[in-house]
Design an enzyme around this catalytic site. Structure first.
Site, PDB file in Angstrom:
ATOM      1  N   ASP A 215     -10.468 -13.287   0.853  1.00 36.10           N
ATOM      2  CA  ASP A 215     -11.384 -12.340   1.487  1.00 36.10           C
ATOM      3  C   ASP A 215     -12.268 -11.742   0.388  1.00 36.10           C
ATOM      4  O   ASP A 215     -11.872 -10.813  -0.302  1.00 36.10           O
ATOM      5  CB  ASP A 215     -10.569 -11.273   2.228  1.00 36.10           C
ATOM      6  CG  ASP A 215     -11.441 -10.203   2.858  1.00 36.10           C
ATOM      7  OD1 ASP A 215     -12.656 -10.168   2.570  1.00 36.10           O
ATOM      8  OD2 ASP A 215     -10.908  -9.384   3.628  1.00 36.10           O
TER       9      ASP A 215
ATOM     10  N   TYR B 118      -6.763  -4.723   2.470  1.00 28.29           N
ATOM     11  CA  TYR B 118      -7.606  -4.311   3.599  1.00 28.29           C
ATOM     12  C   TYR B 118      -8.457  -5.501   4.031  1.00 28.29           C
ATOM     13  O   TYR B 118      -9.127  -6.121   3.200  1.00 28.29           O
ATOM     14  CB  TYR B 118      -8.516  -3.127   3.236  1.00 28.29           C
ATOM     15  CG  TYR B 118      -9.398  -2.740   4.398  1.00 28.29           C
ATOM     16  CD1 TYR B 118      -8.871  -2.023   5.471  1.00 28.29           C
ATOM     17  CD2 TYR B 118     -10.725  -3.155   4.463  1.00 28.29           C
ATOM     18  CE1 TYR B 118      -9.658  -1.714   6.578  1.00 28.29           C
ATOM     19  CE2 TYR B 118     -11.516  -2.851   5.562  1.00 28.29           C
ATOM     20  CZ  TYR B 118     -10.980  -2.126   6.615  1.00 28.29           C
ATOM     21  OH  TYR B 118     -11.756  -1.831   7.710  1.00 28.29           O
TER      22      TYR B 118
ATOM     23  N   LYS C  95     -20.453  -7.861   3.757  1.00 29.11           N
ATOM     24  CA  LYS C  95     -20.933  -6.674   3.042  1.00 29.11           C
ATOM     25  C   LYS C  95     -22.255  -6.917   2.302  1.00 29.11           C
ATOM     26  O   LYS C  95     -23.288  -6.902   2.925  1.00 29.11           O
ATOM     27  CB  LYS C  95     -19.834  -6.137   2.125  1.00 29.11           C
ATOM     28  CG  LYS C  95     -18.707  -5.480   2.934  1.00 29.11           C
ATOM     29  CD  LYS C  95     -18.015  -4.355   2.207  1.00 29.11           C
ATOM     30  CE  LYS C  95     -17.273  -3.456   3.192  1.00 29.11           C
ATOM     31  NZ  LYS C  95     -15.840  -3.739   3.312  1.00 29.11           N
TER      32      LYS C  95
ATOM     33  N   TYR D 119     -13.564   6.432  11.297  1.00 29.78           N
ATOM     34  CA  TYR D 119     -12.297   7.161  11.131  1.00 29.78           C
ATOM     35  C   TYR D 119     -12.486   8.667  11.237  1.00 29.78           C
ATOM     36  O   TYR D 119     -12.123   9.412  10.339  1.00 29.78           O
ATOM     37  CB  TYR D 119     -11.641   6.774   9.800  1.00 29.78           C
ATOM     38  CG  TYR D 119     -11.115   5.358   9.817  1.00 29.78           C
ATOM     39  CD1 TYR D 119      -9.848   5.099  10.320  1.00 29.78           C
ATOM     40  CD2 TYR D 119     -11.896   4.293   9.386  1.00 29.78           C
ATOM     41  CE1 TYR D 119      -9.357   3.799  10.379  1.00 29.78           C
ATOM     42  CE2 TYR D 119     -11.414   2.987   9.449  1.00 29.78           C
ATOM     43  CZ  TYR D 119     -10.150   2.752   9.945  1.00 29.78           C
ATOM     44  OH  TYR D 119      -9.686   1.482  10.019  1.00 29.78           O
TER      45      TYR D 119
HETATM   46  C1  LIG Z   1     -15.136  -4.131   4.551  1.00 28.54           C
HETATM   47  C2  LIG Z   1     -14.139  -5.198   4.463  1.00 28.54           C
HETATM   48  C3  LIG Z   1     -13.768  -5.950   5.591  1.00 28.54           C
HETATM   49  C4  LIG Z   1     -14.295  -5.657   6.968  1.00 28.54           C
HETATM   50  O1  LIG Z   1     -15.677  -5.826   7.073  1.00 28.54           O
HETATM   51  P1  LIG Z   1     -16.487  -5.094   8.250  1.00 28.54           P
HETATM   52  O2  LIG Z   1     -17.893  -5.590   8.079  1.00 28.54           O
HETATM   53  O3  LIG Z   1     -16.333  -3.627   8.018  1.00 28.54           O
HETATM   54  O4  LIG Z   1     -15.879  -5.532   9.536  1.00 28.54           O
HETATM   55  C5  LIG Z   1     -12.847  -6.963   5.420  1.00 28.54           C
HETATM   56  N1  LIG Z   1     -12.331  -7.243   4.201  1.00 28.54           N
HETATM   57  C6  LIG Z   1     -12.665  -6.553   3.101  1.00 28.54           C
HETATM   58  C7  LIG Z   1     -12.080  -6.926   1.780  1.00 28.54           C
HETATM   59  C8  LIG Z   1     -13.578  -5.501   3.190  1.00 28.54           C
HETATM   60  O5  LIG Z   1     -13.895  -4.800   2.088  1.00 28.54           O
END
Ligand SMILES: *Cc1c(COP(=O)(O)O)cnc(C)c1O
Length: 430
Positions: free
Chosen positions: A251, A150, A280, A22
């Site tokens: 997620d 997100y 992550k 970004y």
């Molecule tokens: C970071 C994140 C993503 C995206 O993961 P990337 O490895 O950056 O593509 C998706 N969902 C959540 C909740 C995240 O924190």
């Protein structure tokens, strides 16, 4: 061999040619060259050491340059770094998958390994769509999502991010249209107010026939606002998804592997999603890897439908090196007394950040597990505050009004105290 790059040349090349997350190419935002990282410290090329408050965006839970991780990766490297996953398989993938199946809620049995969090979200969304397609409901190609969520930066993932902060206007003609419910305002640790649930039920009721799944970040909304919401909301969301026959995608990319005090945030509500994404911290921050898990029912239904296969297959699927990193990271975590450790970090963040509550420029301070958030009344000035943090010997990267910490789990009480004290000083002066 070439001469090592001088710090000046490094910065020149960076300025002229490299995009950062970004960022603008023509920007006066400083970037700091890191020469090495060890434990919870980043060493800059000018020799300064910074205590890392970010764990490289939730990932580096065991800190940097961990001897056990390094040894496991070196040995895997000498065995094989990568082979394609089409028609081949290997022990690192199988061993990692068995761990994921054992650790996640029992119904999650089938695993798709991919290369990043965003891709694992794309995979989850495809699974949900293919599931309904197999069941003769191919109009179910939309998703219900929470505002302030997100889920990543690729197109389908972006479409379920918050519509305002998630770039929807910029990409409006290419983004799939999704349905949104308000961010749950009921706080973590409190019961869920009726309005939050009513809004979700109304949306499910209205869009049920077109919706393949509800996607949400369980308990902690991360990059969309660092917000911790009521576990009862998550429980109710599960019940409502069952009632309206919509799949639930959790997620857990940010929350997974202990960060919130449970191994997975879904455990705060004792629920099991139909599809779960992890990423992550999965590899302890060593490599890019993510996984999408689902139930027998979803997988079998996809198999029985047209075209009879799940339609995804990245080149670097199940990279043996990344799987080894993940498996080693999980073993390291589970062999520690991680619950007590997260409670220790939570206590340290609570105590350390508490002084911010007295400041006029601070709206509130909230802490959950190893996540500490100072919400300011006004957006911070990124350039000056970043410089101030670096000058104070700490690495903190705020966004908007949010100054937050998610330290590596191995951070000592002493380092956490230095980190929070210096953060408090910088915040008080801004
Ligand atoms: C970071 C994140 C993503 C995206 O993961 P990337 O490895 O950056 O593509 C998706 N969902 C959540 C909740 C995240 O924190």
């Amino acid at each position: 061999m070439q001469e090592p790059l001088s710090p000046q040349d490094l910065l020149r090349i960076d300025r002229e040619h490299i995009w950062h997350p970004y960022s603008a190419m023509d920007s006066d935002m400083p970037v700091y060259p890191v020469a090495s990282a060890q434990g919870v410290r980043l060493t800059l090329s000018d020799g300064r050491e910074l205590i890392d408050g970010m764990a490289s965006w939730w990932c580096a839970i065991h800190g940097y340059n961990h001897p056990v991780m390094n040894t496991a990766l070196q040995s895997q490297l000498e065995n094989m770094s990568h082979v394609m996953f089409g028609g081949l398989t290997h022990a690192p993938a199988a061993e990692l998958t068995q761990r994921l199946v054992d650790l996640t809620p029992a119904p999650l049995q089938k695993v798709f390994l991919s290369d990043s969090g965003s891709v694992s979200v794309e995979v989850a969304m495809k699974m949900a769509i293919q599931y309904w397609h197999s069941r003769g409901q191919s109009q179910r190609q939309h998703f219900l999502a929470l505002r302030s969520g997100y889920h990543g930066d690729t197109f389908a993932a972006m479409s379920v991010c918050d519509p305002v902060t998630g770039m929807h206007a910029l990409f409006k003609d290419i983004l799939p249209q999704q349905f949104f419910v308000p961010q749950p305002l009921s706080r973590f640790g409190q019961p869920c107010v009726e309005e939050d649930i009513a809004a979700l039920e109304q949306a499910l009721n209205q869009h049920q026939k077109d919706v393949a799944a509800l996607i949400l970040e369980p308990i902690v909304q991360g990059a969309g606002g660092m917000w911790f919401y009521s576990a009862e909301y998550l429980q109710k969301a599960r019940e409502l998804c069952d009632k309206y026959k919509v799949l639930l995608i959790a997620d857990e990319i940010a929350t997974g592997f202990g960060r919130t005090g449970k191994l997975f945030a879904c455990e705060h509500a004792n629920i099991s999603p139909d599809i779960m994404c992890v990423g992550k911290s999965l590899t302890g921050g060593y490599m890019s890897l993510a996984a999408t898990l689902t139930t027998e029912e979803v997988a079998n239904t996809i198999d029985k439908g047209e075209p009879g296969v799940f339609m995804h297959g990245p080149t670097f699927m199940a990279s043996p090196l990344a799987c080894t990193a993940a498996q080693t990271s999980i073993d390291l975590l589970l062999s520690s007394d991680w619950q007590a450790n997260i409670a220790r970090l939570q206590q340290g963040l609570e105590t350390g950040l508490a002084p911010c509550r007295e400041f006029d420029n601070v709206k509130e301070v909230r802490v959950l597990g190893a996540i500490g958030v100072v919400e300011m009344k006004q957006p911070v000035e990124m350039k000056t505050i970043t410089e101030a943090f670096v000058n104070a010997g700490i690495w903190v990267r705020p966004f908007g009004k949010l100054v937050y910490l998610m330290p590596p789990f191995v951070m000592s009480d002493e380092d956490l105290a230095i980190l929070t004290q210096n953060l408090v000083k910088v915040v008080s002066a801004c």
